[in-house]
Design an enzyme around this catalytic site. Structure first.
Site, short mmCIF file in Angstrom:
data_model
loop_
_atom_site.label_atom_id
_atom_site.label_comp_id
_atom_site.label_asym_id
_atom_site.label_seq_id
_atom_site.Cartn_x
_atom_site.Cartn_y
_atom_site.Cartn_z
N ARG A 83 0.84 -1.21 0.00
CA ARG A 83 0.00 0.00 0.00
C ARG A 83 0.87 1.26 0.00
NH1 ARG A 83 -3.78 -0.10 4.89
NH2 ARG A 83 -4.89 -1.65 3.67
N ARG A 152 -1.96 6.51 9.82
CA ARG A 152 -1.97 5.98 8.44
C ARG A 152 -2.18 7.12 7.46
NH1 ARG A 152 -4.76 0.07 8.63
NH2 ARG A 152 -3.50 -0.81 10.28
N LYS A 222 -3.99 0.89 15.00
CA LYS A 222 -3.97 1.83 13.88
C LYS A 222 -4.61 3.16 14.26
CE LYS A 222 -7.70 -0.85 12.03
NZ LYS A 222 -8.24 -1.53 10.89
N LYS A 224 -6.22 6.80 12.38
CA LYS A 224 -6.61 7.39 11.09
C LYS A 224 -7.05 8.83 11.27
CE LYS A 224 -8.14 2.88 9.40
NZ LYS A 224 -9.25 2.08 8.87
N CYS A 443 -14.63 -3.03 0.13
CA CYS A 443 -13.27 -3.47 0.48
C CYS A 443 -12.91 -4.64 -0.43
CB CYS A 443 -13.23 -3.89 1.95
SG CYS A 443 -13.98 -5.51 2.24
N CYS A 449 -7.96 -10.92 1.08
CA CYS A 449 -7.94 -10.58 2.50
C CYS A 449 -8.13 -11.83 3.36
CB CYS A 449 -9.00 -9.55 2.84
SG CYS A 449 -9.00 -9.18 4.60
N CYS A 488 -16.12 -8.39 6.08
CA CYS A 488 -16.11 -8.79 7.49
C CYS A 488 -16.43 -7.56 8.33
CB CYS A 488 -14.76 -9.41 7.88
SG CYS A 488 -13.50 -8.23 8.37
N CYS A 492 -13.52 -1.98 6.74
CA CYS A 492 -12.54 -1.15 6.02
C CYS A 492 -13.21 -0.16 5.04
CB CYS A 492 -11.54 -2.02 5.28
SG CYS A 492 -10.53 -3.00 6.40
FE1 SF4 Z 1 -10.62 -7.61 4.86
FE2 SF4 Z 1 -12.62 -7.22 6.51
FE3 SF4 Z 1 -11.11 -5.15 5.77
FE4 SF4 Z 1 -12.74 -6.26 4.04
S1 SF4 Z 1 -13.34 -5.21 5.92
S2 SF4 Z 1 -10.59 -5.73 3.66
S3 SF4 Z 1 -12.69 -8.40 4.60
S4 SF4 Z 1 -10.45 -6.89 6.98
#
Ligand code: SF4
Length: 574
Positions: A83, A152, A222, A224, A443, A449, A488, A492
């Site tokens: 990244r 970040r 983290k 932000k 995401c 991931c 998940c 993100c």
């Molecule tokens: Fe991975 Fe969860 Fe972030 Fe999506 S939200 S990139 S599945 S850690």
């Protein structure tokens, strides 16, 4: 909620990651040694430290069950996500083109625009890590602190509007915060930017440098930061650990409301975790931003939970202490009282897609990149089209928080040619896109991931197709409805604040959230849990139908859901 706070930082009971960071010789660990080994992956400790260098070790989730002809499982092939940290998403044409080259030379041939205005390469082999990172640094960009327990990528509204100095000043501030809060360790340079021989020597002769912000163990988790305007919260300021909301008078930023404690990640099985929107803390003048920002980071450094990473984000500290106690501690670190925030609210958001005047006689063009993935698929040749565009018009670009790209500084006489290049490559412009597609983000989730439990980037375009069909039937296609999807609950792509959030909850099943808004000022609530992909849109149809018939004039979908409330909407589905 406890209003009492410790008078001094207590020695925390530390998690394994804390012990690892402290013993890592300022983020070196065994990265250099393992980098030169023949193995295709790093061991656990080095893998954890790699994040502070902007790298995630991953494997292809689609291939995990692959078998050899004799039925034995195939070994996992590890690849890496790299990244690039890009404050405010400001990228020159040269830097953009270099990333397009790197993704073809060393990664999987695609380039990803992230929800934090950064670039990601995916599928980089270990043997290509160093070359990829050198390529990025050759362009005067870095991957250092793009991930990990540090500040970040600092976000800022990317619209290049030059008829007042406000957005230029916000970009300058984003750069200044990023510079001020960057780690000072020399590990990154030694490991990735020196030749192998020098690398070994330098690591062996490790001499610590001062880390004035982070100390020896960096942050508990983290961190932000984002800068926004009340009328344009395109960077989702309420989801950030620290936010600066610009207060403008007579075309000049006179100060900022400081927000703190936003954060999306949650673990549904752990009641102690929750998504949160940031709280208003105080008001600062522009010349106080760095010092107050540093004070907030240091309070989190000294008092954030270092025993349990699930509750280590700043939002939990503020939740436990309460805003007055947190503000008092920030004032103590800053060294002076800070005034209360000004009565200013977020009122709008703009995705910056389409043609807009910059105010200096030139134009900028926002180009939607679906789910942020720059690639050529069928007739939509985003990668080739953007390369041609930036080769012919080597202008500055900006990456947006909605995973899209802005081409800046287009002269009026160049617009026609720019439009023609996009058309030639099947790239849709604002007039060809619905607002629901423009305001949708996802995401990556599967296949890269390691934490994904559902599809996200690969599923969302199809979900939007279905939503478009239902909205068309209801005559709602012109409505702006924001949709964020994640694979998940870590969130993100900030799924708890838009009109509709789809969050991977367990293998193949999502939680549907509604009641947030595109402006990102409110958390949504759970409409339905454990919904399989095929049922996502059917589950929403009764609510959309009710919205169509019972909304007030001008009421947005999320506002309607928030007004009607969870109980009534859930009943409607039943
Ligand atoms: Fe991975 Fe969860 Fe972030 Fe999506 S939200 S990139 S599945 S850690």
């Amino acid at each position: 909620m406890s209003e009492t706070i410790p008078k001094t930082a207590e020695e925390p009971k530390r998690s394994k990651v804390e012990v690892l960071k402290e013993g890592s010789r300022q983020l070196r660990g065994s990265i250099a040694e393992e980098l030169s080994s023949d193995k295709g992956e790093f061991g656990g400790d080095a893998e954890t430290l790699l994040k502070m260098h902007g790298i995630y070790q991953q494997d292809d989730r689609d291939q995990r069950k692959a078998k050899n002809p004799d039925g034995t499982p195939k070994p996992r092939v590890h690849t890496f996500m790299v990244r690039t940290r890009i404050p405010g998403g400001r990228v020159s044409a040269k830097q953009f083109l270099a990333h397009l080259g790197l993704c073809e030379q060393y990664a999987n041939g695609t380039l990803r625009v992230t929800t934090r205005q950064a670039f990601q390469l995916h599928g980089v082999l270990k043997t290509n890590l160093k070359a990829s990172i050198r390529g990025i640094n050759d362009m005067l960009l870095t991957t250092l602190a793009a991930c990990g327990d540090v500040e970040r990528n600092v976000m800022s509204c990317p619209a290049p509007i030059h008829n007042n100095p406000v957005r230029d000043e916000m970009q300058r501030m984003a750069d200044a915060i990023a510079e001020h809060l960057k780690p000072r360790t020399t590990a990154y340079h030694e490991i990735w930017l020196t030749d192998d021989e020098g690398n070994k020597t330098n690591v062996a002769e490790f001499t610590p440098v001062e880390e004035p912000i982070y100390g020896t163990v960096y942050l508990p988790r983290k961190f932000k930061t984002g800068i926004a305007l009340p009328e344009d919260n395109c960077i989702d300021i309420y989801t950030q650990d620290m936010g600066f909301l610009a207060i403008v008078e007579n075309n000049k930023i006179v100060g900022y409301n400081v927000l703190a404690g936003g954060g999306m990640g949650t673990t549904p099985s752990a009641d102690k975790t929750f998504p949160a929107i940031a709280k208003e803390i105080c008001y600062v003048t522009p010349d106080q931003v760095l010092a107050v920002g540093e004070a907030i980071v240091k309070v989190q450094r000294d008092f954030g939970n270092r025993a349990d990473r699930k509750i280590a984000r700043l939002k939990y500290l503020i939740h436990n202490w309460g805003v007055p106690a947190f503000k008092a501690k920030v004032e103590e670190y800053f060294g002076a009282p800070l005034p209360d925030p000004k009565p200013v609210a977020v009122t709008g958001v703009d995705d910056h897609i389409g043609w807009h005047e910059q105010g200096d006689g030139k134009w900028f063009l926002g180009i939607n990149i679906e789910c942020g993935r720059i690639q050529d698929v069928g007739d939509v040749r985003l990668k080739t089209g953007l390369r041609k565009l930036l080769t012919e018009f080597p202008h500055e670009t900006r990456l947006t928080a909605l995973q899209s790209v802005i081409l800046c500084d287009v002269l009026p006489e160049q617009k026609q040619r720019v439009n023609a290049i996009l058309k030639e490559h099947g790239i849709k412009q604002a007039e060809d896109l619905t607002l629901i597609r423009r305001y949708s983000i996802a995401c990556p989730a599967f296949p890269t991931c390691g934490l994904a439990v559902t599809e996200s980037e690969r599923a969302l375009p199809g979900v939007i197709d279905e939503l478009e069909q239902e909205l068309a039937k209801l005559g709602l296609l012109a409505d702006r409805i924001s949709v964020h999807m994640t694979g998940c609950p870590n969130g993100c792509a900030r799924p708890y604040t838009p009109d509709i959030g789809f969050v991977g909850k367990t293998l193949g099943k999502y939680t549907i959230f509604v009641g947030g808004n595109a402006e990102g000022t409110r958390l949504g609530f759970i409409l339905k849990d454990l919904v399989v992909r095929e049922d996502l849109v059917p589950a929403l149809v009764p609510v959309l139908t009710h919205y169509k018939s019972a909304r007030k004039a001008g009421e947005a979908f999320g506002d309607f859901c928030a007004r009607v409330g969870k109980e009534q909407l859930v009943e409607l589905l039943a």
